[in-house]
Design an enzyme around this catalytic site. Sequence first.
Site, PDB file in Angstrom:
ATOM      1  NE  ARG A  67      -2.596  -2.073   3.210  1.00 15.80           N
ATOM      2  CZ  ARG A  67      -2.058  -3.268   3.942  1.00 15.80           C
ATOM      3  NH1 ARG A  67      -2.439  -3.811   2.092  1.00 15.80           N
ATOM      4  NH2 ARG A  67      -1.510  -3.580   4.877  1.00 15.80           N
ATOM      5  CD  GLU A 104       1.396 -11.905  18.125  1.00 18.05           C
ATOM      6  OE1 GLU A 104       0.595 -11.495  16.946  1.00 18.05           O
ATOM      7  OE2 GLU A 104       0.860 -11.903  18.965  1.00 18.05           O
TER       8      GLU A 104
HETATM    9  P1  AMP Z   1       4.053  -2.970  11.906  1.00 21.17           P
HETATM   10  O1  AMP Z   1       5.633  -3.113  11.146  1.00 21.17           O
HETATM   11  O2  AMP Z   1       3.897  -4.201  12.859  1.00 21.17           O
HETATM   12  O3  AMP Z   1       4.080  -1.509  12.018  1.00 21.17           O
HETATM   13  O4  AMP Z   1       2.724  -3.335  10.544  1.00 21.17           O
HETATM   14  C1  AMP Z   1       2.716  -2.377   9.363  1.00 21.17           C
HETATM   15  C2  AMP Z   1       2.239  -2.907   7.885  1.00 21.17           C
HETATM   16  O5  AMP Z   1       1.131  -3.833   8.067  1.00 21.17           O
HETATM   17  C3  AMP Z   1       1.915  -1.848   7.265  1.00 21.17           C
HETATM   18  O6  AMP Z   1       3.117  -1.895   6.109  1.00 21.17           O
HETATM   19  C4  AMP Z   1       0.185  -1.733   6.846  1.00 21.17           C
HETATM   20  O7  AMP Z   1       0.295  -1.619   5.755  1.00 21.17           O
HETATM   21  C5  AMP Z   1       0.434  -3.226   7.873  1.00 21.17           C
HETATM   22  N1  AMP Z   1      -0.409  -3.402   8.560  1.00 21.17           N
HETATM   23  C6  AMP Z   1      -0.414  -4.036  10.372  1.00 21.17           C
HETATM   24  N2  AMP Z   1      -1.155  -3.346  11.175  1.00 21.17           N
HETATM   25  C7  AMP Z   1      -2.483  -2.776  10.169  1.00 21.17           C
HETATM   26  C8  AMP Z   1      -3.702  -2.561   9.976  1.00 21.17           C
HETATM   27  N3  AMP Z   1      -4.579  -2.754  11.822  1.00 21.17           N
HETATM   28  N4  AMP Z   1      -4.183  -2.532   9.501  1.00 21.17           N
HETATM   29  C9  AMP Z   1      -4.182  -2.455   8.129  1.00 21.17           C
HETATM   30  N5  AMP Z   1      -3.048  -3.083   8.101  1.00 21.17           N
HETATM   31  C10 AMP Z   1      -1.742  -2.931   8.695  1.00 21.17           C
END
Ligand code: AMP
Length: 181
Positions: A67, A104
């Site tokens: 995205r 996780e």
């Molecule tokens: P993180 O590495 O945990 O910060 O996750 C970020 C990535 O996961 C991003 O590219 C987001 O598109 C996706 N992502 C994580 N959590 C969500 C959520 N609640 N809603 C939409 N996309 C998420």
Amino acid sequence: MTKLSAENRNILLKSIRNIPNFPEKEIIFKDITTLLNNPKAFDILMNHLESRYNSYNLDYVVGIDARGFIFGSVLADRLNVGFVPIRKNGKLPAETISEKYELEYGFDEVQIHTDAFCDKENPIVLLVDDLIATGGTAAAAELLINKAGANCIECCFVMELDSLKGRDKIKGEIYSVLNFS
Ligand code: AMP
């Protein structure tokens, strides 16, 4: 920079859909497909980002798979700079640099082309993604940009999930358009 008015912030907030229990139980997925097919909301967002970053003298905008590609490439085009993708493992065709990050359960990996920034010396780069949650993906992407020889001046997110404290993993500056507690 043009500040996002309360009215425009509301239009953006209303354009994003919450999908509970996707892709796993207990996760509330922030669905931006409803923002993308709302031309008014998409335009408000991109006008705001363009007005913030047009004075940054960026050389490239980098977007994270997948995205981040949408917002990052539109922004790059508006700022008349190059767009560079950071992709999940095994998707980029030429020589790559990789960075692993912890999930996780287990690990994931992102990659950038080794020569992504070779057109410019010490390029100034903005990292863009749709959302920062735990921050693992963006922190790995920020490291990759620096390893590839560029200066990541800021990480920009359309949404930030504050409670997950993802920003603590990012070394540089962060800007989020919308914060959720
Ligand atoms: P993180 O590495 O945990 O910060 O996750 C970020 C990535 O996961 C991003 O590219 C987001 O598109 C996706 N992502 C994580 N959590 C969500 C959520 N609640 N809603 C939409 N996309 C998420």
